[in-house]
Scaffold this motif. Structure first.
Motif, PDB file in Angstrom:
ATOM      1  N   ARG A  65     -31.797   9.108   4.600  1.00 55.22           N
ATOM      2  CA  ARG A  65     -31.402   7.737   4.926  1.00 55.22           C
ATOM      3  C   ARG A  65     -32.115   6.753   4.006  1.00 55.22           C
ATOM      4  O   ARG A  65     -33.342   6.800   3.864  1.00 55.22           O
ATOM      5  N   ALA A  67     -32.644   2.784   3.589  1.00 61.98           N
ATOM      6  CA  ALA A  67     -32.497   1.442   4.156  1.00 61.98           C
ATOM      7  C   ALA A  67     -32.280   0.462   3.010  1.00 61.98           C
ATOM      8  O   ALA A  67     -33.121   0.340   2.118  1.00 61.98           O
ATOM      9  N   ASP A  91     -28.017   2.753   4.696  1.00 60.00           N
ATOM     10  CA  ASP A  91     -28.133   2.036   5.964  1.00 60.00           C
ATOM     11  C   ASP A  91     -28.369   0.558   5.635  1.00 60.00           C
ATOM     12  O   ASP A  91     -29.495   0.141   5.356  1.00 60.00           O
ATOM     13  N   GLY A  94     -30.780  -1.664   7.561  1.00 62.97           N
ATOM     14  CA  GLY A  94     -31.333  -0.718   8.529  1.00 62.97           C
ATOM     15  C   GLY A  94     -32.835  -0.827   8.699  1.00 62.97           C
ATOM     16  O   GLY A  94     -33.530  -1.509   7.937  1.00 62.97           O
ATOM     17  N   ALA A  99     -36.258   5.141   7.921  1.00 62.86           N
ATOM     18  CA  ALA A  99     -35.620   5.558   6.674  1.00 62.86           C
ATOM     19  C   ALA A  99     -36.537   6.450   5.838  1.00 62.86           C
ATOM     20  O   ALA A  99     -37.767   6.380   5.944  1.00 62.86           O
ATOM     21  N   VAL A 166     -23.973   3.116   6.972  1.00 63.90           N
ATOM     22  CA  VAL A 166     -24.198   2.469   8.269  1.00 63.90           C
ATOM     23  C   VAL A 166     -24.237   0.973   8.020  1.00 63.90           C
ATOM     24  O   VAL A 166     -24.986   0.496   7.152  1.00 63.90           O
ATOM     25  N   GLU A 171     -21.442   3.723  12.037  1.00 62.84           N
ATOM     26  CA  GLU A 171     -21.683   4.770  11.040  1.00 62.84           C
ATOM     27  C   GLU A 171     -20.348   5.295  10.518  1.00 62.84           C
ATOM     28  O   GLU A 171     -19.426   5.551  11.286  1.00 62.84           O
TER      29      GLU A 171
END
Length: 251
Positions: A65, A67, A91, A94, A99, A166, A171
């Motif tokens: 992930r 961010a 993300d 995010g 992350a 996301v 998502e």
């Protein structure tokens, strides 16, 4: 006959095969007066270099992930496609603490420090300029990316049915991003190759991401991406629409 693109990265590959020299992203920042235009080929080169940075230097793997704490900006668009190329989950806005990697602009550095993994900072200066002094605890994107390779190949195949994006709490898989981008083209007024969509929307919603990147990419068109568009009066906006040969707007 070409197969239907099933990820955002495949949308870019198709655009590159169709017409690498056409404009893809024309970026304005109406707070600074910056204007930069990237062809499909130039944009793809930035994506490849950034994907190599992610995969090679930051050790990002499919499913990791990232961010993305960045505004609507041409470099943000590059990062979104680089994540898709590696198979990482972008993300947008995010939680950095959740992350594996965080990518931050100059205004979100303190929040980004919550990430225990790799941290990348973007100065968002004209022409992709670097920070005058690299923020402590970060690597400067503008310093690291130029030396990366111009070609990219993922270590592992990217699965289009795995999460890819996301945004605003929703998502999306790679296949969903590509399919929605293709479906969004007509509603945004993108009628085919040569269409130019001016977008003043932020990147914190699907609509903003689609108008500001994915739908023009899918349509074989281009985006005039405007940050701080509210600083323009109606007359100045009309001049831009005319000079940039804009065929549709999303504000």
């Amino acid at each position: 006959m070409k197969s239907e693109p099933r990820t955002a990265a495949e949308l870019l590959q198709h655009a590159l095969a169709d017409d690498p020299g056409r404009p893809l992203v024309t970026f304005y920042d109406d707070a600074t007066g910056e204007r930069v235009e990237l062809s499909v080929a130039t944009f793809a080169n930035w994506v490849n270099k950034t994907a190599n940075l992610l995969q090679g230097d930051l050790n990002v793997e499919p499913g990791d992930r990232v961010a993305v704490l960045l505004p609507a900006h041409w470099q943000t668009a590059v990062w979104l496609l680089a994540c898709a190329s590696v198979g990482a989950v972008a993300d947008v806005g995010g939680d950095p603490a959740a992350a594996d990697v965080v990518v931050s602009g100059p205004d979100t550095l303190e929040a980004a420090r919550a990430c225990s993994g790799e941290r990348v900072a973007l100065a968002l200066r004209p022409l992709g300029g670097r920070f005058l002094q690299t923020p402590e605890g970060f690597v400067d994107y503008a310093v690291e990316v130029p030396s990366q390779g111009d070609r990219f190949a993922p270590f592992s195949p990217v699965d289009p049915d795995e999460p890819s994006l996301v945004v605003a709490g929703a998502e999306w898989t790679g296949a969903e991003v590509a399919a929605r981008a293709i479906a969004d083209a007509a509603p945004f007024g993108l009628t085919g190759p040569g269409s130019r969509l001016l977008s003043g929307l932020s990147y914190d919603t699907w609509q903003g991401l689609s108008a500001g990147l994915f739908a023009p990419l899918a349509a074989g068109g281009s985006v005039v991406l405007c940050r701080n568009l509210d600083r323009l009066d109606e007359e100045a906006l009309a001049r831009r629409i005319d000079s940039e040969r804009v065929s549709a707007t999303a504000k």
